[in-house]
Scaffold this active site. Structure first.
Site, mmCIF file in Angstrom:
data_model
loop_
_atom_site.group_PDB
_atom_site.id
_atom_site.type_symbol
_atom_site.label_atom_id
_atom_site.label_comp_id
_atom_site.label_asym_id
_atom_site.label_seq_id
_atom_site.Cartn_x
_atom_site.Cartn_y
_atom_site.Cartn_z
ATOM 1 N N ASP A 20 79.613 -96.906 31.025
ATOM 2 C CA ASP A 20 79.016 -97.361 29.777
ATOM 3 C C ASP A 20 78.023 -98.471 30.081
ATOM 4 O O ASP A 20 78.155 -99.195 31.074
ATOM 5 C CB ASP A 20 80.091 -97.897 28.827
ATOM 6 C CG ASP A 20 80.884 -96.773 28.192
ATOM 7 O OD1 ASP A 20 80.300 -95.704 27.968
ATOM 8 O OD2 ASP A 20 82.083 -96.966 27.941
ATOM 9 N N ASP A 79 75.226 -119.309 13.050
ATOM 10 C CA ASP A 79 75.460 -117.937 13.506
ATOM 11 C C ASP A 79 76.429 -117.973 14.683
ATOM 12 O O ASP A 79 76.086 -118.428 15.776
ATOM 13 C CB ASP A 79 74.135 -117.303 13.928
ATOM 14 C CG ASP A 79 74.271 -115.815 14.232
ATOM 15 O OD1 ASP A 79 75.418 -115.320 14.334
ATOM 16 O OD2 ASP A 79 73.228 -115.149 14.382
ATOM 17 N N THR A 108 74.110 -110.008 6.476
ATOM 18 C CA THR A 108 74.757 -108.864 5.816
ATOM 19 C C THR A 108 74.017 -107.596 6.204
ATOM 20 O O THR A 108 72.835 -107.631 6.584
ATOM 21 C CB THR A 108 74.741 -109.001 4.281
ATOM 22 O OG1 THR A 108 73.386 -108.935 3.814
ATOM 23 C CG2 THR A 108 75.361 -110.326 3.843
ATOM 24 N N ALA A 109 74.733 -106.488 6.132
ATOM 25 C CA ALA A 109 74.116 -105.208 6.466
ATOM 26 C C ALA A 109 73.013 -104.845 5.483
ATOM 27 O O ALA A 109 72.093 -104.092 5.812
ATOM 28 C CB ALA A 109 75.180 -104.109 6.484
ATOM 29 N N ARG A 154 70.037 -107.602 6.390
ATOM 30 C CA ARG A 154 69.707 -107.524 7.815
ATOM 31 C C ARG A 154 69.030 -108.795 8.327
ATOM 32 O O ARG A 154 68.172 -108.758 9.191
ATOM 33 C CB ARG A 154 68.816 -106.304 8.106
ATOM 34 C CG ARG A 154 69.502 -104.974 7.869
ATOM 35 C CD ARG A 154 68.673 -103.825 8.378
ATOM 36 N NE ARG A 154 67.386 -103.772 7.686
ATOM 37 C CZ ARG A 154 66.264 -103.291 8.232
ATOM 38 N NH1 ARG A 154 66.280 -102.825 9.462
ATOM 39 N NH2 ARG A 154 65.141 -103.259 7.547
ATOM 40 N N MET A 155 69.420 -109.930 7.771
ATOM 41 C CA MET A 155 68.895 -111.208 8.254
ATOM 42 C C MET A 155 69.869 -112.318 7.876
ATOM 43 O O MET A 155 70.776 -112.129 7.060
ATOM 44 C CB MET A 155 67.507 -111.493 7.656
ATOM 45 C CG MET A 155 67.471 -111.573 6.141
ATOM 46 S SD MET A 155 65.784 -111.850 5.541
ATOM 47 C CE MET A 155 66.069 -111.820 3.765
ATOM 48 N N SER A 156 69.688 -113.475 8.528
ATOM 49 C CA SER A 156 70.498 -114.650 8.256
ATOM 50 C C SER A 156 69.601 -115.875 8.373
ATOM 51 O O SER A 156 68.425 -115.760 8.728
ATOM 52 C CB SER A 156 71.668 -114.749 9.252
ATOM 53 O OG SER A 156 71.169 -114.845 10.576
ATOM 54 N N ASP A 201 87.703 -97.496 26.818
ATOM 55 C CA ASP A 201 88.735 -98.323 26.184
ATOM 56 C C ASP A 201 89.113 -97.864 24.784
ATOM 57 O O ASP A 201 90.105 -98.312 24.233
ATOM 58 C CB ASP A 201 88.293 -99.791 26.131
ATOM 59 C CG ASP A 201 87.008 -99.968 25.339
ATOM 60 O OD1 ASP A 201 86.439 -98.951 24.877
ATOM 61 O OD2 ASP A 201 86.569 -101.119 25.187
ATOM 62 N N ASP A 255 87.213 -92.420 23.695
ATOM 63 C CA ASP A 255 87.022 -92.210 25.134
ATOM 64 C C ASP A 255 88.158 -91.420 25.759
ATOM 65 O O ASP A 255 88.037 -90.964 26.901
ATOM 66 C CB ASP A 255 86.921 -93.564 25.859
ATOM 67 C CG ASP A 255 85.655 -94.321 25.506
ATOM 68 O OD1 ASP A 255 84.617 -93.667 25.328
ATOM 69 O OD2 ASP A 255 85.709 -95.558 25.400
#
EC number: 7.2.2.6
Length: 673
Positions: free
Chosen positions: A301, A338, A370-371, A374-376, A507, A511
């Site tokens: 991966d 953040d 937040t989705a 898409r910013m903070s 993991d 997988d």
């Protein structure tokens, strides 16, 4: 995980006694029958012992007794090698056993209450409640709550691991914070720790296919030399009585058969599994370790294996008329609240750029990511609004669709990085470059694998541009972008259909099918129970790059077995030329053999005793190589074979000539040369 040094056992008197006793116990014919070479030696020892008893009071008594003692020493050193290797495994298992505690568990009842139950009474399906500071009483899966778990007792790593719903927990670890509700996934005596202890002790170790094949070959060679020596008896009687004594013929047989590798073969396999355990990996079988040494393709991966695990801020790219300092300061304020790894990396990069010794305190209203947005960012008391996030989201918030911003973002994306835009009060300042950082030293390791003929493939869900850049930086041979779990299985099957052995790490539950399909499946201890059950190896430290160490251990196991086999066969060839000419050179019709007696061995008995003593001493001399493993270098199979034949083959021929000659001269001082 505690490791056991080679000298530690020797310093522990109790362990030394245990090893010696176990070595003597293994002399029982029932235990030696699995080793055809040493079983023949034991039969020969019984025969010479019987002749020694029959020769009591006669001139041949001392000689027959000496041969018997030397053969017993040979047998003891062979069983000692196996016992020594097993003792290392038992010591490692004991360090794991000490991590178990007699914990108690809060078992939840159907009405929501709970009652105390001793951990050994927990059964599969029981729901338990674990509070901060308590020892997790058994293996299970988290069904409610999120908490920090200290797994150092199992893994040796001090950093705590965050566990949430769907994650597995291991009995004997400690919950550091919060409260977890866990469903027990094992019955008493079947916990992960119990299985690890049994695996490390090697009680159920099975011979690998190569080991079985080599054992069969040694058995055939032993049978051939038994027939050869049996046919020599009437020949010796025909030429003269001096070589007809059975103890001499038994000694000759022991010198001719491959006793060296026969005595070390089991120890090599056991030590290989121990070396895997020493790097923090539990192999469920010796087959897995050996398969690791024959791997042709490794699937890895990207995130956490090839890269450090999270994208890191690597540069600030300001727009025209904006200074780098101004962009760094805005990015710092936008990231102070953040707590994500990416946010922390922005703070560290800004701190280095601005030469700050201390960070400013958060003074304002943080805006979480937040989705949807898409910013903070943060709203400061002075009225400034600072935002960072996806380029499209920031451009929409700032109502600024600058072509220069678009060009800058595309330039970053073409390099395989991720752009984050930064804006203050509707003015876009520039872009933060977020990039996957390839782990240090990984490229050199991939070059080593390439030298061995192993192909490395990176599997990632990233787009093709990003995947191509990371693959080039890491130095892998190939990559699969936008990879799904079924793509990994398809790749593994495709490689296996071409006759190749494949290894991979994983993991997650997704997988598990690929781990089960791979010839070597290394599951992370921090992963799901499905992944750990599917893999044939478990990494206690949950370090995906450990697969590289496992392959090296597997390679070392194979080269050690090959090197010591080469040395043993070369030894036998040298002994043929040392013993047989000396035994028959005095026979008038075979006097021509005296020209082959290059060591000048004077008598048949002296030659036999010298070779027999050397044969016994060479086994303990090689035990350190069997236990630690022969030094392995990353190179092609052809070069490895050539170096193996040169080093161990040539030395294996020279050492017996020197050793037997020296022992013969020492015996001569006592009148036996």
């Amino acid at each position: 995980m505690a490791q056991l040094s080679l000298s530690a056992i020797g310093r522990d008197a109790h362990s030394t006694r245990a090893i010696l006793w176990d070595s003597l116990r293994k002399l029982h014919p029932r235990d030696l029958m699995h080793n055809p070479v040493m079983f023949v030696v034991e039969i020969g020892t019984g025969i010479t012992a019987a002749f020694a008893v029959a020769a009591w009071g006669k001139a041949a008594f001392f000689y027959d007794l000496l041969v018997t003692v030397i053969l017993l020493v040979t047998l003891f050193f062979a069983t000692f090698a196996e016992s020594y290797a097993e003792a290392r495994g038992r010591a490692q298992a004991e360090s794991l056993r000490r991590t178990r505690t007699n914990a108690r568990a809060r078992v939840l009842t159907d009405d929501g209450s709970w009652q105390w139950v001793d951990a050994p009474r927990l059964t599969k399906g029981t729901r338990i409640r674990i509070e901060a500071g308590e020892t997790i009483p058994g293996d299970g899966e988290v069904i409610d709550g999120v908490g920090s778990v200290d797994e150092s007792a199992i893994t040796g790593e001090s950093a705590p691991v965050i566990k949430g719903p769907g994650d597995s927990v291991t009995g004997g670890t400690i919950l550091l914070s919060d409260v977890l509700t866990v469903v027990v996934t094992t019955n008493p005596g079947e916990t992960f720790l119990d299985r690890m202890i049994a695996l490390v002790e090697g009680a159920a170790r099975q011979k690998t296919p190569n080991e079985i094949a080599l054992s069969a070959l040694l058995g055939v060679l032993t049978l051939i030399f038994v027939l050869v020596v049996v046919t020599l008896v009437p020949s010796a009687r025909f030429y003269g009585p001096h070589s007809t004594d059975i103890p001499t013929m038994v000694a000759l047989l022991v010198c001719l058969i491959p006793t060296t590798i026969g005595g070390l073969l089991s120890a090599i396999g056991i030590a290989g599994m121990n070396r895997v355990a020493q790097v923090g990996v539990i192999a469920k079988s010796g087959r897995a370790v050996e398969a690791a040494g024959d791997i042709d393709t490794i699937i890895l991966d990207k995130t956490g294996t090839i890269t450090v695990g999270n994208r890191m801020a690597t540069d600030f790219l300001p727009l025209p008329s904006v200074t780098r300092t101004e962009l760094a300061e805005a990015a710092l304020w936008a990231s102070l609240a953040d707590t994500t790894p990416e946010g922390r990396s922005v703070v560290e990069l800004a701190r280095a750029t601005l030469n700050l010794s201390d960070l400013p305190s958060i003074d304002g209203d943080p805006i979480p990511f937040t989705a949807q947005t898409r910013m903070s960012g943060i709203d400061l008391p002075d009225g400034r609004q600072i935002r960072k996030g996806a380029v499209g989201a920031i451009a929409h918030w700032a109502a600024d669709s600058s072509d220069r911003l678009t060009d800058l973002a595309e330039e970053v994306a073409r390099d395989g990085a991720t752009p984050l835009a930064v804006a203050v009060d509707g003015r876009i300042l520039g872009v933060i470059r977020l990039k996957d950082v390839v782990k240090e030293g990984l490229k050199a390791r991939f070059e080593d694998f390439r030298a061995m003929g192993i192909r490395t493939v990176m599997a990632t869900g990233d787009n093709r541009i990003t995947a191509a850049v990371i693959a080039q930086e890491a130095g892998v041979d190939d990559f699969i972008a936008e990879c799904r779990p079924e793509d990994k299985i398809a790749l593994i099957r495709q490689e296996q259909q071409q006759g190749k052995l494949v290894a991979m790490t994983g993991d997650g539950t997704n997988d598990a099918p690929a781990l089960a399909q791979a010839d070597v499946g290394l599951a992370m201890n921090s992963g799901t129970m499905a992944a750990k059950e599917a893999g044939n190896m478990i990494d206690l430290e949950s370090n995906p790059t450990k697969l590289l160490d496992v392959v090296m251990v597997g390679k070392q196991l194979l080269i050690t077995r090959g090197a010591l086999t080469t040395f043993s066969i070369a030894n036998d060839v040298a002994k043929y030329f040392a013993i047989i000419p000396a035994m028959f050179a005095s026979v008038p019709t075979l006097r021509v053999l005296s020209h082959l007696n290059i060591m000048g061995l004077k008598t048949p008995h002296g030659a036999i005793l010298s070779a027999l003593i050397f044969n016994a001493l060479i086994i303990p001399a090689l035990i350190p190589f069997a236990i630690r493993g022969v030094r392995y270098r990353a190179e092609s199979a052809d070069r490895m074979l050539a170096r193996n034949l040169l080093n161990w083959g040539v030395v294996g021929i020279i050492v017996p000539f020197v050793g037997i000659w020296g022992i013969d001269h020492i015996l001569g001082l006592f009148g036996w040369g």
